[in-house]
Design an enzyme around this catalytic site. Structure first.
Site, mmCIF file in Angstrom:
data_model
loop_
_atom_site.group_PDB
_atom_site.id
_atom_site.type_symbol
_atom_site.label_atom_id
_atom_site.label_comp_id
_atom_site.label_asym_id
_atom_site.label_seq_id
_atom_site.Cartn_x
_atom_site.Cartn_y
_atom_site.Cartn_z
ATOM 1 N N ASP A 4 50.662 30.599 52.877
ATOM 2 C CA ASP A 4 50.170 30.937 51.534
ATOM 3 C C ASP A 4 50.138 29.734 50.604
ATOM 4 O O ASP A 4 50.359 29.854 49.397
ATOM 5 C CB ASP A 4 51.014 32.056 50.890
ATOM 6 N N GLU A 5 49.874 28.569 51.149
ATOM 7 C CA GLU A 5 49.861 27.354 50.328
ATOM 8 C C GLU A 5 48.525 27.168 49.605
ATOM 9 O O GLU A 5 48.387 26.248 48.798
ATOM 10 C CB GLU A 5 50.122 26.105 51.197
ATOM 11 N N GLY A 58 43.133 28.312 52.291
ATOM 12 C CA GLY A 58 41.797 28.907 52.281
ATOM 13 C C GLY A 58 40.904 28.239 51.252
ATOM 14 O O GLY A 58 39.767 27.878 51.534
ATOM 15 N N ASN A 91 46.919 38.538 60.806
ATOM 16 C CA ASN A 91 48.243 38.797 60.213
ATOM 17 C C ASN A 91 48.500 38.024 58.933
ATOM 18 O O ASN A 91 49.542 38.161 58.321
ATOM 19 C CB ASN A 91 49.351 38.493 61.227
ATOM 20 N N ALA A 92 47.595 37.155 58.548
ATOM 21 C CA ALA A 92 47.770 36.464 57.267
ATOM 22 C C ALA A 92 46.418 36.483 56.580
ATOM 23 O O ALA A 92 45.423 36.853 57.196
ATOM 24 C CB ALA A 92 48.238 35.039 57.488
ATOM 25 N N GLY A 93 46.395 36.131 55.338
ATOM 26 C CA GLY A 93 45.107 36.175 54.653
ATOM 27 C C GLY A 93 44.877 34.930 53.830
ATOM 28 O O GLY A 93 45.808 34.310 53.354
ATOM 29 N N HIS A 94 43.632 34.554 53.749
ATOM 30 C CA HIS A 94 43.253 33.456 52.863
ATOM 31 C C HIS A 94 42.473 34.071 51.720
ATOM 32 O O HIS A 94 41.551 34.837 51.962
ATOM 33 C CB HIS A 94 42.290 32.501 53.552
ATOM 34 N N ARG A 124 52.481 42.913 49.755
ATOM 35 C CA ARG A 124 53.916 42.830 49.431
ATOM 36 C C ARG A 124 54.163 41.713 48.422
ATOM 37 O O ARG A 124 53.545 40.650 48.514
ATOM 38 C CB ARG A 124 54.723 42.451 50.693
ATOM 39 N N LEU A 142 49.211 23.703 40.917
ATOM 40 C CA LEU A 142 49.929 22.930 39.904
ATOM 41 C C LEU A 142 49.805 23.578 38.526
ATOM 42 O O LEU A 142 50.738 23.558 37.722
ATOM 43 C CB LEU A 142 49.390 21.489 39.870
#
Ligand code: GDP
Length: 425
Positions: free
Chosen positions: A12-13, A16, A37-40, A304, A333
């Protein structure tokens, strides 16, 4: 020319957004591991999209998007993702699915959910997308490759033999209903037909693209600390999100990857269970969570609330090193603009002994953060496009991170949209 965009933290950095941005100047964008299993989250002229399996180059008609052999393909999710884009006016993406990639099967999802339920308070925080059982089966050699969809006899035999064991497991361990073999088989044949125009030999395609001097972007999912070998095992994912693995999961020579951009967040967030040294709680955490991302820090796949914390130099330096990063992209930032003072964790304390080395999981759980405080800049920086126009305190913060990680920050993302970016020479 091959560039990899990978996470140096827990995921989640904002990879994407960076991939979507760099995809404008690329010919190929490829996912080399993981599944849906993860999202951008990507915000562009078409609107806001949460991509789960599709590579982040899908908004450009000139880009070929590839799902490499290392990915976990949930065909139903993939088709839904494509349909959702089309419904919102995005041209059908140019997508190539490796015939060697493997398919996430209904039993993977069932076993993932039942097992998390069984673990109760000891659960890993799985997204229940079937990814752990999928990779376990892949390496136990009972996975189903996309190419199997076009060999009905082989497919049927595989399904039947796998289900003999899985159904026993579902019934005896979880008291669940068995999976129907014929239903799965029929559905897979239908799926096979639907995706067949997109299925092909991605390895030859990439070799040809390299020969022709095409620009290739490899897009990592999650972050370095989720790597099963180098991360916070067992609170990791089940495939390697490292740039080193990108060569394998994509099918290109390792020496072709000449630039590795590690994406790092200006603060930190983490989903799921596991030690998280700089975690903050209560009001302090919700203030950061609500301001984070484009609409708060909530999981793109699960919704979540993410666990929140301050920037962790020890973890990020380690994460950048195991990625083999050649430079950094610092994201989010702008989010810190509300703070009078910004804590940054510079070392870990173990009962009076400090270290800057990232320890193994049991020790990590006992680490206390040692913070250095930085003065905030207390303003909105999202419209700034030139590094020199950033407030002094923001530049000091950026330069401290750069120095302590030991890599140049070439990209600063200061807002969720494509145009919110500062490129440094
Ligand atoms: P990924 O999985 O690494 O692509 O990251 P996510 O998409 O889960 O998380 C990044 C979140 O932050 C998304 O909601 C993005 O729209 C948003 N985002 C990305 N970069 C920035 C930024 O520089 N500032 C702000 N405010 N939001 C950003």
């Amino acid at each position: 020319m091959v560039k990899a965009i990978v996470g140096a933290n827990w995921g989640d950095e904002g990879k994407g957004k960076i991939t979507d941005m760099l995809a404008a100047e690329s010919d190929v964008v490829l996912r080399f591991q993981g599944g849906s299993n993860a999202g951008h989250t990507i915000i562009n002229d078409y609107g806001k999209f949460a991509l789960h399996l599709l590579p982040s180059g899908v908004f450009y008609e000139h880009v070929t998007n590839v799902l490499g052999p290392g990915t976990a393909i949930n065909i139903s999710t993939l088709l839904k993702e494509i349909e959702a884009m089309e419904e919102r006016g995005v041209p059908r993406p140019n997508l190539l699915i490796s015939e060697r990639a493997q398919i996430v099967m209904p039993w993977h999802i069932l076993l993932d959910s039942y097992e998390e339920e069984r673990l109760g308070s000891k659960q890993f925080g799985s997204t229940k997308s079937g990814i752990a059982p999928f990779y376990a089966d892949k390496y136990s050699k009972i996975g189903i490759q996309v190419c199997d969809l076009y060999y009905p006899e082989i497919l049927k035999e595989k399904i039947n033999s796998i289900l003999e064991v899985k159904n026993l497991w579902l019934k005896t361990l979880y008291g669940a209903q068995p999976v129907n073999q014929d239903q799965v088989y029929d559905e897979l044949l239908r799926f096979g037909e639907r995706i067949s125009p997109m299925v092909g030999d991605s390895t030859s395609f990439l070799q040809k693209s390299l020969k022709e001097g095409k620009r290739i972007l490899l897009e990592g999912q999650l972050g370095a600390l989720r790597d099963p070998d180098h991360g916070i095992y067992p609170f990791t994912t089940s495939s390697s999100p490292l740039a080193g693995f990108a060569a394998v999961g994509a099918g290109i020579p390792p020496y072709e990857i000449t630039e590795i951009i590690a994406v790092v967040k200006a603060y930190s967030s983490c989903v799921g269970a596991g030690p998280y040294v700089t975690e903050i709680f209560g009001e302090e955490a919700s203030m950061l969570r609500e301001r984070g991302g484009d609409a708060g820090e909530y999981g793109a796949t699960t919704g979540r609330p993410r666990r929140m914390g301050w920037f962790d130099v020890v973890a990020t330096r380690y994460g950048s090193r195991i990625q083999g990063a050649t430079c950094l992209a610092l994201t989010l930032l702008d989010v810190l603009g509300y703070l009078d003072e910004i804590p940054v964790c510079v070392s870990y304390d173990f009962d009076g002994n400090t270290t800057q080395d990232f320890p193994v999981t049991p020790l990590l759980s006992t680490a206390k953060p040692v913070y250095k405080m930085f003065p905030g800049w207390k303003c909105d920086i999202s419209k700034i496009r030139k590094y020199s126009d950033l407030p002094d305190n923001a530049r000091k913060y950026v330069e401290f991170i750069e120095e302590s990680i030991g890599l140049p920050i070439k990209i600063i993302s200061n807002g969720p949209r494509r145009e919110n970016v500062i490129i440094r020479d």
